[in-house]
Motif scaffolding. Structure first.
Motif, PDB file in Angstrom:
ATOM      1  N   ILE A 123      -7.918   2.642 -10.073  1.00 51.83           N
ATOM      2  CA  ILE A 123      -6.520   2.537 -10.520  1.00 51.83           C
ATOM      3  C   ILE A 123      -6.249   3.494 -11.678  1.00 51.83           C
ATOM      4  CG2 ILE A 123      -6.895   0.504 -12.005  1.00 51.83           C
ATOM      5  CD1 ILE A 123      -3.672   1.372 -10.028  1.00 51.83           C
ATOM      6  N   ILE A 124      -7.199   3.649 -12.581  1.00 52.61           N
ATOM      7  CA  ILE A 124      -6.984   4.579 -13.700  1.00 52.61           C
ATOM      8  C   ILE A 124      -6.899   6.012 -13.178  1.00 52.61           C
ATOM      9  CG2 ILE A 124      -7.927   5.481 -15.871  1.00 52.61           C
ATOM     10  CD1 ILE A 124      -9.194   2.636 -16.243  1.00 52.61           C
ATOM     11  N   GLU A 125      -7.767   6.350 -12.213  1.00 51.20           N
ATOM     12  CA  GLU A 125      -7.705   7.699 -11.625  1.00 51.20           C
ATOM     13  C   GLU A 125      -6.377   7.893 -10.911  1.00 51.20           C
ATOM     14  OE1 GLU A 125      -7.914  10.955  -8.787  1.00 51.20           O
ATOM     15  OE2 GLU A 125      -7.627   8.833  -8.290  1.00 51.20           O
ATOM     16  N   GLN A 126      -5.891   6.885 -10.204  1.00 55.89           N
ATOM     17  CA  GLN A 126      -4.613   7.010  -9.503  1.00 55.89           C
ATOM     18  C   GLN A 126      -3.437   7.110 -10.477  1.00 55.89           C
ATOM     19  OE1 GLN A 126      -3.708   7.418  -6.034  1.00 55.89           O
ATOM     20  NE2 GLN A 126      -5.827   8.120  -6.269  1.00 55.89           N
ATOM     21  N   LEU A 127      -3.522   6.420 -11.601  1.00 54.31           N
ATOM     22  CA  LEU A 127      -2.487   6.577 -12.635  1.00 54.31           C
ATOM     23  C   LEU A 127      -2.479   8.024 -13.138  1.00 54.31           C
ATOM     24  CD1 LEU A 127      -3.074   3.243 -14.558  1.00 54.31           C
ATOM     25  CD2 LEU A 127      -0.938   3.897 -13.410  1.00 54.31           C
ATOM     26  N   TYR A 128      -3.667   8.544 -13.425  1.00 61.97           N
ATOM     27  CA  TYR A 128      -3.781   9.931 -13.878  1.00 61.97           C
ATOM     28  C   TYR A 128      -3.229  10.877 -12.804  1.00 61.97           C
ATOM     29  CZ  TYR A 128      -5.888  14.427 -14.990  1.00 61.97           C
ATOM     30  OH  TYR A 128      -6.082  15.759 -15.228  1.00 61.97           O
ATOM     31  N   GLN A 177       0.849  -1.187   0.000  1.00 63.93           N
ATOM     32  CA  GLN A 177       0.000   0.000   0.000  1.00 63.93           C
ATOM     33  C   GLN A 177       0.884   1.236   0.000  1.00 63.93           C
ATOM     34  OE1 GLN A 177      -2.999   0.075   3.002  1.00 63.93           O
ATOM     35  NE2 GLN A 177      -3.905  -1.840   2.327  1.00 63.93           N
ATOM     36  N   MET A 178       0.413   2.262  -0.718  1.00 68.23           N
ATOM     37  CA  MET A 178       1.154   3.518  -0.758  1.00 68.23           C
ATOM     38  C   MET A 178       0.171   4.663  -0.960  1.00 68.23           C
ATOM     39  SD  MET A 178       3.124   2.766  -4.361  1.00 68.23           S
ATOM     40  CE  MET A 178       3.006   0.993  -4.450  1.00 68.23           C
ATOM     41  N   ASP A 179       0.618   5.847  -0.604  1.00 67.60           N
ATOM     42  CA  ASP A 179      -0.224   7.005  -0.869  1.00 67.60           C
ATOM     43  C   ASP A 179      -0.006   7.445  -2.318  1.00 67.60           C
ATOM     44  OD1 ASP A 179       2.203   8.443  -0.886  1.00 67.60           O
ATOM     45  OD2 ASP A 179       1.841   9.367   1.061  1.00 67.60           O
ATOM     46  N   SER A 180      -0.726   8.478  -2.744  1.00 67.75           N
ATOM     47  CA  SER A 180      -0.674   8.881  -4.154  1.00 67.75           C
ATOM     48  C   SER A 180       0.705   9.391  -4.567  1.00 67.75           C
ATOM     49  CB  SER A 180      -1.746   9.939  -4.436  1.00 67.75           C
ATOM     50  OG  SER A 180      -3.022   9.374  -4.264  1.00 67.75           O
ATOM     51  N   VAL A 181       1.375  10.114  -3.680  1.00 67.84           N
ATOM     52  CA  VAL A 181       2.727  10.590  -3.998  1.00 67.84           C
ATOM     53  C   VAL A 181       3.686   9.404  -4.106  1.00 67.84           C
ATOM     54  CG1 VAL A 181       4.668  11.997  -3.181  1.00 67.84           C
ATOM     55  CG2 VAL A 181       2.324  12.884  -3.012  1.00 67.84           C
ATOM     56  N   GLY A 182       3.554   8.444  -3.191  1.00 65.26           N
ATOM     57  CA  GLY A 182       4.371   7.234  -3.265  1.00 65.26           C
ATOM     58  C   GLY A 182       4.118   6.464  -4.552  1.00 65.26           C
ATOM     59  N   PHE A 183       2.853   6.408  -4.967  1.00 66.82           N
ATOM     60  CA  PHE A 183       2.516   5.717  -6.212  1.00 66.82           C
ATOM     61  C   PHE A 183       3.117   6.450  -7.413  1.00 66.82           C
ATOM     62  CE2 PHE A 183      -0.627   4.638  -9.651  1.00 66.82           C
ATOM     63  CZ  PHE A 183      -0.237   3.322  -9.798  1.00 66.82           C
ATOM     64  N   SER A 184       3.114   7.783  -7.386  1.00 68.96           N
ATOM     65  CA  SER A 184       3.721   8.530  -8.499  1.00 68.96           C
ATOM     66  C   SER A 184       5.223   8.230  -8.572  1.00 68.96           C
ATOM     67  CB  SER A 184       3.458  10.033  -8.378  1.00 68.96           C
ATOM     68  OG  SER A 184       4.164  10.610  -7.298  1.00 68.96           O
ATOM     69  N   ASN A 185       5.867   8.107  -7.411  1.00 63.37           N
ATOM     70  CA  ASN A 185       7.293   7.745  -7.389  1.00 63.37           C
ATOM     71  C   ASN A 185       7.504   6.329  -7.919  1.00 63.37           C
ATOM     72  OD1 ASN A 185       8.068  10.240  -6.315  1.00 63.37           O
ATOM     73  ND2 ASN A 185       7.765   9.521  -4.215  1.00 63.37           N
TER      74      ASN A 185
END
Length: 157
Positions: free
Chosen positions: A138-143, A79-87
């Protein structure tokens, strides 16, 4: 780099599909993105959980190239937050991988063969969501991840 999302079964809700389409379009401004839907297994009610996972696994693996980074959306994943996912996305882009493939499994999860091919597992939440809603999330988080990487105002810190 290309991102592909593979999901099992169609989305029944027109409203949900409209949102998915909107975020697919938005995401396309940042990266080449493909959403591939594997049709529901026919006569699945006549199959055991293991048989259904095996059949779905074969269909999933048929859509994966040997050089792809296969990432499973799994309740036991990282699990990660949105900034972690962007990284996380940035690291994949920096690695030279041509395609990252995220997969949403069927109702019983993934076959052992799919787990063995996976390069990683991520979890969107400890909560359980419908497989159809996970597509949108997941698509929103990718965006969102790409807007974070570009320092755009969509994501407020």
């Amino acid at each position: 780099m290309t991102i592909k999302l593979i999901a099992i079964g169609k989305t029944d809700s027109k409203q949900l599909q409209a949102l998915i389409d909107d975020y697919c379009k938005r995401l396309g401004f940042y990266i080449k993105f493909n959403l591939e839907i594997i049709p529901d297994i026919k006569n699945a009610k006549n199959l055991s959980e293991a048989q259904q996972k095996q059949k779905e696994g074969e269909l999933i693996l048929a859509k994966i190239n040997a050089t792809d980074a296969l990432i499973l959306l799994d309740e036991n994943g990282k699990q990660m937050d949105s900034v972690g996912f962007s990284n996380y996305l940035q690291k994949h882009m920096n690695s030279g991988i041509k395609q990252v493939v995220f997969v949403i499994g069927g109702p019983y999860g993934f076959s052992e063969d799919v787990y063995q091919q996976a390069k990683g597992k991520i979890s969107l939440s400890k909560m359980t969501f419908s497989h159809q809603m996970v597509r949108l999330f997941i698509i929103e988080q990718l965006y969102r991840g790409f807007t974070i990487l570009r320092n755009e105002p969509y994501h407020h810190r």
